[in-house]
Design an enzyme around this catalytic site. Structure first.
Site, PDB file in Angstrom:
ATOM      1  N   GLU A 147       0.834  -1.286   0.030  1.00 27.58           N
ATOM      2  CA  GLU A 147      -0.118  -0.026   0.136  1.00 27.58           C
ATOM      3  C   GLU A 147       0.825   1.394  -0.020  1.00 27.58           C
ATOM      4  OE1 GLU A 147      -3.400  -2.539   2.455  1.00 27.58           O
ATOM      5  OE2 GLU A 147      -2.095  -1.056   3.500  1.00 27.58           O
ATOM      6  N   THR A 198      -5.320  -9.223  10.254  1.00 28.35           N
ATOM      7  CA  THR A 198      -4.004  -8.598  10.827  1.00 28.35           C
ATOM      8  C   THR A 198      -3.919  -7.242  10.930  1.00 28.35           C
ATOM      9  OG1 THR A 198      -2.653  -9.230   8.968  1.00 28.35           O
ATOM     10  CG2 THR A 198      -2.947 -10.893  10.755  1.00 28.35           C
ATOM     11  N   ASP A 251      -6.456  -5.037  10.573  1.00 30.27           N
ATOM     12  CA  ASP A 251      -7.593  -4.449  11.385  1.00 30.27           C
ATOM     13  C   ASP A 251      -6.938  -4.538  12.804  1.00 30.27           C
ATOM     14  OD1 ASP A 251      -8.970  -4.398   9.419  1.00 30.27           O
ATOM     15  OD2 ASP A 251      -9.811  -6.269   9.601  1.00 30.27           O
TER      16      ASP A 251
END
Length: 325
Positions: free
Chosen positions: A118, A223, A225
């Protein structure tokens, strides 16, 4: 319903942006938004819903501006954004969300918690080394967030051999004498210095820490979250002070109360490692067997183990030096 990874699919409705706004109106009408201190977002599957989340944030911050505290000041709602888009080279969401996060969402966030994939999509920086990670942190800070927490990166290990050896030794696991593969977590906190009267700009100081943990093989749902929620909890005392009413979007007038970043980072990382380790020990071939063992890890969540230690690294892009605390 169950999450979408289960083989027989899932039931229930997918919430749309208008439904979220309606829920917000109901909470507002009943006076339930007056004392909100934090907003945490994770997986969002469409650009329209992402816009609705920004509407929620704007509403919460407007209420803060209109609600005076006892001392005449106010606290800005602190936004923790986990920009869930994908991992391991694959997208979970439509590609247009990359630009939406970069241009509209992250500039409004106080904390951002991306993984390596990301980060690379948002900043355009391919992360292979520690210096790449520092450049990416700086790019994210420049977009707006004062706290950047890169949840997992695979870095070229030879550049920090001494510190990584120390981190592994702290855990006491050498995999039959061979050092295990590592995942690195990078946390960076930007602090504002005094205004530079000559340039008219604020000087900044980035405090950056790193932890290297043993890589636990496998894929576990939730994971990211859990990591974002833990980080919010362990940094909640850093709620943003907003002392200047001249800005409508929570920008230049807002001042963050810095957190003890290394302590928060160690608590988050050690709890995450404990939960994933416990899940790994009982996981099998089914999705259900790889559900995070959260209930079984209650003690580790409330009282994080002290296994892996953070070490501070230089914020200079021309140097890869590091110092242990």
């Amino acid at each position: 319903s169950n999450h979408t990874g289960h083989p027989q699919g899932f039931k229930g409705d997918v919430l749309n942006g208008d439904q979220l706004r309606t829920i917000l109106d109901g909470l507002d009408n009943n006076g339930l938004l007056d004392n909100v201190g934090h907003l945490l977002t994770g997986y969002i599957g469409s650009e329209s819903f992402l816009q609705a989340v920004l509407d929620v944030l704007q509403k919460l911050r407007e209420k803060d501006r209109n609600t005076a505290t006892a001392n005449g000041g106010r606290r800005r709602v602190r936004y923790v954004c986990d920009p869930v888009m994908g991992d391991h080279g694959q997208f979970y969401v439509p590609l247009e969300l990359v630009a939406a996060y970069r241009d509209h969402v992250i500039p409004q966030a106080d904390v951002v918690t991306p993984n390596q994939f990301e980060v690379e999509q948002i900043t355009g920086i391919t992360i292979q080394t520690q210096e790449d990670a520092l450049r990416a942190c700086r790019a994210l800070h420049d977009m707006g967030p004062s706290l950047v927490f890169i949840t997992s990166t695979i870095l070229q290990q030879q550049e920090e051999g001494q510190e990584q050896e120390q981190s592994i030794t702290n855990h006491g696991n050498k995999n039959n004498g061979e050092a295990p593969s590592l995942i690195s977590i990078i946390a960076s906190q930007r602090k504002q210095r005094n205004n530079n009267s000559k340039s008219g700009e604020n000087d900044t100081d980035d405090e950056i820490w790193r932890i290297d943990t043993e890589h636990i093989p496998g894929h576990y749902t939730g994971t990211g979250d859990l990591c974002a929620a833990l980080l919010l909890g362990h940094t909640a005392g850093a709620t943003t002070d907003a002392s200047d009413d001249n800005d409508d979007d929570g920008g230049d007038g807002d001042k963050d109360t810095p957190v003890d970043l290394s302590v928060a980072m160690e608590k988050v990382t050690n709890t995450m490692f404990s939960v994933i380790s416990r899940t790994s020990q009982s996981s099998g071939t089914t999705v259900a067997s790889r559900e995070l063992k959260l209930i079984q890890s209650k003690d580790d969540i409330e009282n994080p183990p002290q296994v892996y230690k953070a070490y501070r690294i230089s914020s200079s892009l021309s140097s890869s030096s590091s110092t242990t605390p």
